[in-house]
Enzyme design. Sequence first.
Site, PDB file in Angstrom:
ATOM      1  N   GLU A  43       0.871  -1.165   0.000  1.00 19.01           N
ATOM      2  CA  GLU A  43       0.000   0.000   0.000  1.00 19.01           C
ATOM      3  C   GLU A  43       0.917   1.227   0.000  1.00 19.01           C
ATOM      4  O   GLU A  43       1.797   1.325   0.852  1.00 19.01           O
ATOM      5  CB  GLU A  43      -0.864  -0.019   1.270  1.00 19.01           C
ATOM      6  CG  GLU A  43      -1.884   1.073   1.258  1.00 19.01           C
ATOM      7  CD  GLU A  43      -2.777   1.089   2.498  1.00 19.01           C
ATOM      8  OE1 GLU A  43      -2.725   0.135   3.301  1.00 19.01           O
ATOM      9  OE2 GLU A  43      -3.509   2.078   2.644  1.00 19.01           O
ATOM     10  N   ARG A 270       5.055 -12.828   9.661  1.00 19.10           N
ATOM     11  CA  ARG A 270       5.731 -11.574   9.334  1.00 19.10           C
ATOM     12  C   ARG A 270       7.031 -11.469  10.119  1.00 19.10           C
ATOM     13  O   ARG A 270       7.210 -12.145  11.127  1.00 19.10           O
ATOM     14  CB  ARG A 270       4.829 -10.386   9.610  1.00 19.10           C
ATOM     15  CG  ARG A 270       4.506 -10.159  11.073  1.00 19.10           C
ATOM     16  CD  ARG A 270       3.325  -9.217  11.253  1.00 19.10           C
ATOM     17  NE  ARG A 270       3.599  -7.874  10.824  1.00 19.10           N
ATOM     18  CZ  ARG A 270       2.969  -7.248   9.818  1.00 19.10           C
ATOM     19  NH1 ARG A 270       2.032  -7.857   9.133  1.00 19.10           N
ATOM     20  NH2 ARG A 270       3.255  -6.021   9.513  1.00 19.10           N
ATOM     21  N   LYS A 280       4.130   0.885   9.647  1.00 19.41           N
ATOM     22  CA  LYS A 280       4.322   2.116   8.891  1.00 19.41           C
ATOM     23  C   LYS A 280       3.726   3.317   9.616  1.00 19.41           C
ATOM     24  O   LYS A 280       4.247   4.412   9.514  1.00 19.41           O
ATOM     25  CB  LYS A 280       3.688   1.980   7.509  1.00 19.41           C
ATOM     26  CG  LYS A 280       4.565   1.188   6.551  1.00 19.41           C
ATOM     27  CD  LYS A 280       4.022   1.218   5.134  1.00 19.41           C
ATOM     28  CE  LYS A 280       2.965   0.159   4.965  1.00 19.41           C
ATOM     29  NZ  LYS A 280       2.549  -0.031   3.577  1.00 19.41           N
TER      30      LYS A 280
END
Length: 566
Positions: A43, A270, A280
């Site tokens: 994204e 992850r 982020k």
Amino acid sequence: MSDPTQTPQPSAERPSDFIRDIVAEDLKQGTYGGRVVTRFPPEPNGYLHIGHAKSICLNFGIALENNGVCHLRFDDTNPTREDVEYVDSIQEDVRWLGFDWGKNMFYASDYFGQLYDYAVELIKAGKAYVCDLTAEQLIEYRGAPNVPGKESPSRNRPVEENLDLFARMRAGELPDGAKTLRAKIDMASSNIHMRDPALYRIRKVEHHRTGSQWCIYPMYDYAHCLSDAIERITHSICTLEFEVHRPLYDWILDQLPVPQPRPHQYEFARLNLGYTVMSKRKLLQLVEEKLVSGWDDPRMPTVAGLRRRGVTPAAIRHFCHRIGVTKYNGLTDIALLEHSVREDLNKRALRRLAVLRPIKVVLTNYPEGKVEELDATNNPEDPNAGTRKVPFSRVLYIERDDFMENPPKKYFRLFPGNEVRLKYAYIIKCDEVIKDAGGAIVELRCTADLDSKSGGATAGRKVKGTIHWVSAAHAIDAEVRLYDRLFTVEEPDGEGRDFKQFLNPNSLEILTAKLEPSLGTADQAKRYQFERLAYFSLDRDSVPAKPAFNRTITLKDTWAKEQRKG
Ligand code: ATP
Ligand code: MG
């Protein structure tokens, strides 16, 4: 190609993990007619970080190993947080990591038209409806994992009315939040994501690519699986938190006439790394609140930050290979990343002499005005790296730490009456310590054994310590930035913690150092080891009049040490 990640791998073995096993099995069964198509779907709402690098190495790696392709797809369905700066930086970072998407760069926004048409199909099939509930009501009606949800009063709205309302949503006739389009699945499902999830919401905002063309935007769960199907992805690889979304991924693709055979989603753990934060949102906070100098601050776990710090793409790929791909979330020791960085730099870094905190040494028996050019090894790990000349003269700088007036036992460096070897040069002995009025040491007066350098009569004489030095008249000044871990604790964003409370106040120290003259033509593409100190690289801001070096990493490898002990 024997080495899919283009990385020298000590084990020289192909990566192997449960996802690669699945891909291999699909190839064997001919599930996709021999095709392997993966994607990396960032994204564009921030810079890529080392966690993304793990996903990039996995997705692009699998494609490379199987003659497949990996698409770079911008998942740009949430216009409020997205920006072209991020679109550009993501491409730069993926390329820098060594991967190539060829012509396969896409945007989820490319599919807005098609996604809208698919939504109309769902409505026509009685599988989606326009819902009047407010955002708060949606949450209330959704229930909880052990509390069944409640059906919306809009749930049984006739198809015609749904079609009309959805068209009006799109036409901009309704305000933000007034209605949503929802899938009609099962409000009693034990999986909360299957309780009539929202597919579209109204958001009257400009999109960085589609402008004001749309005022309804698809939700991630709806857009993602369909983008995969439209691009004919075979293996859609994401992180574990999406495991509970998988039934919805499958449900949507099973309702619609998408190209077959359709993609399947697989989840892996992850990367969580100690002494840093990876979300982020938090990284953006550090940037916006100026707690770091930007997304590429060398202390950031971003790809841009690591690059600026002097880490090479090979080191990152190697690290990603080492941590492997599993189904279990855990915390990776940052010492392992540091180990990969050191291992890589040890092989490539040119050794240089530099003094970070200088103290002056005068060799009283060395002729004034004399300059010798001594041979120094460029890289003992690389026989082809050769040697260079380093100037030597009567006045030198050595490291302040390499002298002690009153040394403890087992201190083998310089102290009054003791001898040390100057690397590539003579053995010297400290005769006298000169102090200023305040008692601070300003100069050491030493004598050199003038026969002790290479080729001399006493060249083979052994002393316990060897220290580095630079010639005072020849040294160049440079700004040297010593970076350390950004946080003081291993899990700064652990339960109940405000990560900003744990910033390391000593994560950056700036010094003016004395460097051997050859570093005046240092090259950003090269890596350096300042002998006995650390690895350094030239900063991108460096100018010849004012060179600036970043410390990439110190020499001491805590991870390798633990391995030897263990
Ligand atoms: P963040 O939580 O940092 O905002 P994100 O998951 O929202 O990350 P995306 O841009 O959606 O960021 O991520 C793109 C891809 O990278 C996704 O497939 C995601 O699963 C993967 N990814 C993100 N963070 C990690 C991580 N820490 N380890 C491995 N893969 C990751
Ligand atoms: Mg995401």
